[in-house]
Design a protein around this motif. Sequence first.
Motif, PDB file in Angstrom:
ATOM      1  N   UNK A 150       0.810  -1.225   0.000  1.00 59.12           N
ATOM      2  CA  UNK A 150       0.000   0.000   0.000  1.00 59.12           C
ATOM      3  C   UNK A 150       0.843   1.275   0.000  1.00 59.12           C
ATOM      4  N   UNK A 151       1.958   1.272   0.743  1.00 61.18           N
ATOM      5  CA  UNK A 151       2.823   2.451   0.761  1.00 61.18           C
ATOM      6  C   UNK A 151       3.433   2.698  -0.615  1.00 61.18           C
ATOM      7  N   UNK A 152       3.917   1.634  -1.251  1.00 60.49           N
ATOM      8  CA  UNK A 152       4.515   1.747  -2.572  1.00 60.49           C
ATOM      9  C   UNK A 152       3.477   2.184  -3.598  1.00 60.49           C
TER      10      UNK A 152
ATOM     11  N   UNK B 102       2.456   5.838  -3.150  1.00 58.72           N
ATOM     12  CA  UNK B 102       3.502   6.761  -3.629  1.00 58.72           C
ATOM     13  C   UNK B 102       3.487   6.852  -5.145  1.00 58.72           C
ATOM     14  N   UNK B 103       3.341   5.699  -5.805  1.00 59.22           N
ATOM     15  CA  UNK B 103       3.276   5.712  -7.268  1.00 59.22           C
ATOM     16  C   UNK B 103       2.067   6.506  -7.750  1.00 59.22           C
ATOM     17  N   UNK B 104       0.956   6.343  -7.062  1.00 58.79           N
ATOM     18  CA  UNK B 104      -0.266   7.053  -7.434  1.00 58.79           C
ATOM     19  C   UNK B 104      -0.064   8.563  -7.353  1.00 58.79           C
TER      20      UNK B 104
ATOM     21  N   UNK C 180      -2.580   6.378 -10.855  1.00 56.71           N
ATOM     22  CA  UNK C 180      -2.834   4.988 -10.456  1.00 56.71           C
ATOM     23  C   UNK C 180      -2.431   3.967 -11.505  1.00 56.71           C
ATOM     24  N   UNK C 181      -2.439   4.359 -12.773  1.00 52.62           N
ATOM     25  CA  UNK C 181      -2.083   3.405 -13.826  1.00 52.62           C
ATOM     26  C   UNK C 181      -0.625   2.948 -13.717  1.00 52.62           C
ATOM     27  N   UNK C 182       0.210   3.758 -13.073  1.00 47.72           N
ATOM     28  CA  UNK C 182       1.628   3.406 -12.955  1.00 47.72           C
ATOM     29  C   UNK C 182       1.830   2.146 -12.120  1.00 47.72           C
ATOM     30  N   UNK C 183       0.940   1.881 -11.182  1.00 48.24           N
ATOM     31  CA  UNK C 183       1.069   0.662 -10.372  1.00 48.24           C
ATOM     32  C   UNK C 183       0.982  -0.583 -11.254  1.00 48.24           C
ATOM     33  N   UNK C 184       0.121  -0.535 -12.262  1.00 51.35           N
ATOM     34  CA  UNK C 184      -0.038  -1.692 -13.131  1.00 51.35           C
ATOM     35  C   UNK C 184       1.126  -1.809 -14.117  1.00 51.35           C
ATOM     36  N   UNK C 185       1.746  -0.687 -14.448  1.00 52.62           N
ATOM     37  CA  UNK C 185       2.965  -0.743 -15.249  1.00 52.62           C
ATOM     38  C   UNK C 185       4.068  -1.438 -14.443  1.00 52.62           C
TER      39      UNK C 185
END
Length: 397
Positions: A150-152, A155-157, A162-167
Amino acid sequence: MMVSEPAAPPRPITLILLSALAVLPVNMILPSLPNIAATFQADFALVNLSVAGFAIITAVIEAIGGAISDRFGRRPVVLTSLSIFVAASIGCALAPNIGTFLLFRAMQACIGPCYSVALVIIKETSDEREAASKFGYLAMGWALAPMVGPLFGGSLDELFGWRSSFVVFAILGAATFALSARELRRTASPLSRSHRNYLASYGLLLSSGRFWAYTLCMASSMGVLYVFLGGAPLVVGDALGGSSAKLGLYMGLVPTGFILGSYLAGRYASKTSLSATLVFARLLTCVGLSVGLVLSSFGITHVLVFFGPCVFIGIGNGLTMPAANSGALSVRPDLVGTAAGLAAAMRIGGGALIASIAGLFLADSIYALFVMMLISAALALLAALYAALLDRRQPTD
């Protein structure tokens, strides 16, 4: 045709990555749910299916994937799971609407069997006590993923959306695919290359009292954790002034305890019997929760009086899971993959069922929460004692 095991098993880092990647997608996107809902202009309850539905689908796929790995081998299952996971992660990142997003999110659950297969590979390259020890170290990595996820993800979000998490999921999946393709060679058990019907395989396992004892112990242990996760915000939220940060910090004590318990399992499980480890672990949790129950019955409601005893949930589960997994996988050496997948599904489903039932009786009371957690912990202890009794009478099925 007999297939020999590889001379050198996969490196621990590869197995840790497989197990961590299997659980990381569950909660890494939690901080992003409001933004996902806003992007697609979707109801939050619908978006929340990407978490709850993911867990349910994972349980089903784990049961199926374990059986398939017994028939076709560990390597094909891992590489297929990772390939689908990478494609699904890219699909989530590019999704134009909520329907497409949820479809690809469901496909991401195909990563689930990688955790079971990692356990199987350890089991096939170790004896029973060594496997329990290695499972302990594997569980440390497995526990860190949901702690930092969740922290990671949050931070990406904030930095990239939010799409960066799936990248990142796609990148991690591709890297793990490369490692697995290189290191997982001919890891299927020679005993497992049979044409036994899948339902018959499940039946053989479910007819074993030892398998039930170990899996019920895991399911009840997870039930304690799920009851805690669902009830803690309800009963102590006001005491923390509504601070989510403080709540997250205190709730993090339980997974920290899990890591400690997993380390102890890794260090000492090879030196003691599985049943002794299980009984000690479940007694430890029951004693800790009993102390909390007694203190709460006297009206002592300080936040540390609640979270202190709850640390023993984590320690007990950290000791329990490696030993119980090793026991469940030893019931039928020719069905170790099926056993791993079925045990994982029963652990998740059983724990969720216990938490759902407990939720009907929970009140806005620390005392009531301790009672519900202690009941589930007592069930786990009874299952551990039953497993110890069966192991003493009949070490092998």
